[in-house]
Design an enzyme around this catalytic site. Structure first.
Site, PDB file in Angstrom:
ATOM      1  CB  CYS A  10      -0.947  -0.003   1.190  1.00 57.42           C
ATOM      2  SG  CYS A  10      -2.228  -1.246   1.023  1.00 57.42           S
TER       3      CYS A  10
HETATM    4  P1  NAD Z   1      -4.438  -8.551  -3.868  1.00 59.81           P
HETATM    5  O1  NAD Z   1      -3.548  -8.353  -5.010  1.00 59.81           O
HETATM    6  O2  NAD Z   1      -3.976  -9.358  -2.696  1.00 59.81           O
HETATM    7  O3  NAD Z   1      -5.807  -9.208  -4.354  1.00 59.81           O
HETATM    8  C1  NAD Z   1      -6.542  -8.773  -5.467  1.00 59.81           C
HETATM    9  C2  NAD Z   1      -7.336  -9.962  -5.991  1.00 59.81           C
HETATM   10  O4  NAD Z   1      -8.195  -9.534  -7.044  1.00 59.81           O
HETATM   11  C3  NAD Z   1      -6.470 -11.085  -6.565  1.00 59.81           C
HETATM   12  O5  NAD Z   1      -6.786 -12.309  -5.925  1.00 59.81           O
HETATM   13  C4  NAD Z   1      -6.860 -11.132  -8.055  1.00 59.81           C
HETATM   14  O6  NAD Z   1      -6.799 -12.420  -8.609  1.00 59.81           O
HETATM   15  C5  NAD Z   1      -8.285 -10.599  -7.983  1.00 59.81           C
HETATM   16  N1  NAD Z   1      -8.812 -10.108  -9.261  1.00 59.81           N
HETATM   17  C6  NAD Z   1      -8.190  -9.392 -10.221  1.00 59.81           C
HETATM   18  N2  NAD Z   1      -9.039  -9.146 -11.224  1.00 59.81           N
HETATM   19  C7  NAD Z   1     -10.214  -9.705 -10.902  1.00 59.81           C
HETATM   20  C8  NAD Z   1     -11.475  -9.793 -11.540  1.00 59.81           C
HETATM   21  N3  NAD Z   1     -11.700  -9.241 -12.739  1.00 59.81           N
HETATM   22  N4  NAD Z   1     -12.466 -10.440 -10.912  1.00 59.81           N
HETATM   23  C9  NAD Z   1     -12.267 -11.005  -9.708  1.00 59.81           C
HETATM   24  N5  NAD Z   1     -11.098 -10.958  -9.049  1.00 59.81           N
HETATM   25  C10 NAD Z   1     -10.089 -10.324  -9.643  1.00 59.81           C
HETATM   26  O7  NAD Z   1      -4.867  -7.092  -3.401  1.00 59.81           O
HETATM   27  P2  NAD Z   1      -5.164  -6.578  -1.922  1.00 59.81           P
HETATM   28  O8  NAD Z   1      -3.888  -6.451  -1.168  1.00 59.81           O
HETATM   29  O9  NAD Z   1      -6.292  -7.342  -1.338  1.00 59.81           O
HETATM   30  O10 NAD Z   1      -5.643  -5.083  -2.242  1.00 59.81           O
HETATM   31  C11 NAD Z   1      -6.867  -4.830  -2.908  1.00 59.81           C
HETATM   32  C12 NAD Z   1      -7.134  -3.335  -2.869  1.00 59.81           C
HETATM   33  O11 NAD Z   1      -7.272  -2.891  -1.521  1.00 59.81           O
HETATM   34  C13 NAD Z   1      -6.013  -2.477  -3.461  1.00 59.81           C
HETATM   35  O12 NAD Z   1      -6.563  -1.347  -4.058  1.00 59.81           O
HETATM   36  C14 NAD Z   1      -5.209  -2.082  -2.234  1.00 59.81           C
HETATM   37  O13 NAD Z   1      -4.503  -0.876  -2.430  1.00 59.81           O
HETATM   38  C15 NAD Z   1      -6.299  -1.899  -1.208  1.00 59.81           C
HETATM   39  N6  NAD Z   1      -5.866  -2.096   0.184  1.00 59.81           N
HETATM   40  C16 NAD Z   1      -5.002  -3.096   0.497  1.00 59.81           C
HETATM   41  C17 NAD Z   1      -4.612  -3.270   1.817  1.00 59.81           C
HETATM   42  C18 NAD Z   1      -3.619  -4.333   2.195  1.00 59.81           C
HETATM   43  O14 NAD Z   1      -3.060  -4.251   3.293  1.00 59.81           O
HETATM   44  N7  NAD Z   1      -3.351  -5.336   1.377  1.00 59.81           N
HETATM   45  C19 NAD Z   1      -5.112  -2.422   2.819  1.00 59.81           C
HETATM   46  C20 NAD Z   1      -6.014  -1.432   2.462  1.00 59.81           C
HETATM   47  C21 NAD Z   1      -6.388  -1.267   1.137  1.00 59.81           C
END
Ligand code: NAD
Length: 435
Positions: A267
């Site tokens: 992030c």
């Molecule tokens: P991640 O990369 O771990 O997971 C994203 C998931 O989305 C993956 O499993 C991927 O296969 C899936 N995906 C992609 N395209 C898709 C589609 N068309 N249909 C269905 N699934 C699909 O990401 P994350 O760490 O969970 O982060 C997600 C969002 O949340 C980002 O914007 C991130 O900035 C935000 N965020 C993350 C955190 C954190 O600590 N990881 C905290 C707050 C906010």
């Protein structure tokens, strides 16, 4: 309520599990077949404290969660959908392609739906994205009108990896960004288990901005601590004494006021880059954040310089690396300072032996993708520190404290708060000018 979470990563898996824990019926959606299979067996695909037991219970015993590859059906079968896909960095800009793809799939499903459906953007997106990108795609592919036929909302996620479940169960703040009353009431219903005082209700664009303001402030606070520690090193001052003292002032607070080899994770790096870019495009540059990026990009080198100052040239040395994840209690290695350090040491011809309690699997993939293949992986911290000339500890997993007294070679710690170097003959830390 029946709720779908589209994107089964750190955010989707944890938010969906907590939502089901509080009684909702949840569908998790991903394009990754392995993730879907694993969730349906009650097994998380990420490492997070308490997630294993909760997910198993909710999938297998209580049948409150199931996973699917089918976004279309998931939207038809639920009343609200959270978009939780990644918004990675692409050359300093936010990549919205995953958000756009999901918006299109949701729009096509909404076309077939008679009932009102709430679409909530939970992914971190730069201010303006929900209204200028997501909403037009939903309207185009559904042929329907936002605020009348379906609702649109922004509900940023504030979880900390490693504490993601407890952060979701007891959040400091639930930010609800909406444009119409019905969407606001539905989103509040989803969080009906939470204390009313926790809600911050704003418009969609302000909700997007709050997430960036928060992350960029925390990244700046860490960077402030890092620069002070670098200065203290030169001035012969213990940085911990300085940072602890100012942290005791309630206006400052001790949280995120510890020095280290730089912030990492999925992030802070990408979010600070994205908001700096948004500031530049919108003629309101964030000069302070531009410097935060520049300072952080070089911070890992201070740990290498500390090692050089004690062991001399590091070229072609045998080095043990304890800790690969970007922080303790997570398997996430994205933008981890440990990997920057390994890349640098490999470029200097060093032989690396590495160990991490949870991060090895992901680190192997990242290093292979970056054509760094000659790393040895130890099965334990004890094995990692054998037959090496010095050890670096970029990630402060608490269990590494137990081994410090057994290490016979010079050992360099990234975080001054991790240990008191004076308790050990051979241990040195950033922010602690030990002779
Ligand atoms: P991640 O990369 O771990 O997971 C994203 C998931 O989305 C993956 O499993 C991927 O296969 C899936 N995906 C992609 N395209 C898709 C589609 N068309 N249909 C269905 N699934 C699909 O990401 P994350 O760490 O969970 O982060 C997600 C969002 O949340 C980002 O914007 C991130 O900035 C935000 N965020 C993350 C955190 C954190 O600590 N990881 C905290 C707050 C906010």
């Amino acid at each position: 309520m029946k709720i779908s979470y589209i994107g089964t990563g750190y955010v989707g898996q944890v938010s969906a599990t907590v939502s089901a824990h509080y009684g909702h019926d949840v569908i998790l959606v991903d394009i990754d077949q392995e993730k879907v299979k694993s969730i349906n067996q009650g097994k998380p695909t990420i490492f997070e404290k308490d997630l294993d037991e909760m997910l198993y219970d909710l999938v297998i015993n209580k049948k409150k969660i199931h996973a699917t590859l089918d976004t279309h059906q998931a939207v038809l079968d639920t009343e609200a959908s959270f978009i939780c896909v990644g918004t990675p960095d692409r050359g300093g800009m936010i990549d919205l392609s995953y958000i756009q793809n999901v918006s299109k799939s949701i729009g096509l499903a909404l076309k077939e739906k008679d009932q009102f459906h709430l679409v909530i953007v939970k992914s971190t997106v730069v201010p303006g994205t929900t209204i200028k990108t997501v909403l037009p795609i939903l309207e185009e592919f559904s042929g329907k009108k936002a605020g009348i036929d379906f609702g649109i909302a922004m509900n940023p996620e504030f979880l900390r990896e490693g504490l993601a479940v407890s952060d979701n169960i007891d959040p400091d703040n639930i930010v609800i960004g909406t444009q119409d009353e019905k969407s606001k009431m539905m989103l509040k219903e989803i969080y009906s288990w939470a204390d009313e005082k926790k809600f911050t209700t704003v418009n969609v664009t302000a909700a997007e901005a709050i997430k960036y303001a928060q992350n960029s402030f925390l990244a700046m606070k860490i960077t402030f601590a890092n620069e002070w520690a670098n200065y203290c090193d030169f001035m012969g001052i213990d940085a911990k004494e300085v940072l602890d003292a100012i942290g005791a002032d309630r206006r400052i607070s001790p949280m995120f006021l510890r020095n280290g080899p730089g912030y990492g994770g999925s992030c802070f790096p990408k979010d600070v880059e994205a908001i700096v870019q948004s500031g530049q495009v919108n003629h309101s540059p964030f000069r302070i954040l531009e410097e935060v990026i520049a300072v952080n990009n070089k911070q890992y080198l201070h740990l290498i310089d500390l090692a050089k100052s004690k062991v001399g040239s590091i070229s072609r040395r045998k080095v043990g690396i304890l800790g690969l994840s970007f922080k303790p209690d997570t398997d996430d290695i994205r933008e981890s300072p440990a990997l920057k350090i390994i890349s640098y040491l490999v470029s200097q011809g060093c032989e690396i032996k590495a160990y991490c309690p949870q991060g090895i699997k992901m680190a192997k993939e990242w290093l292979a993708d970056n054509r760094i293949n000659d790393i040895k992986y130890a099965k334990s911290a004890e094995e990692c520190v054998q037959d090496v000339e010095f050890v670096l500890i970029p990630t402060d997993w608490p269990e590494f404290r137990d081994i410090l007294s057994k290490i016979t070679v010079p050992t360099f710690v990234g975080h001054r708060s991790f240990v008191n170097p004076d308790d050990y003959e051979n241990v040195y830390s950033l922010g602690y000018p030990k002779k």
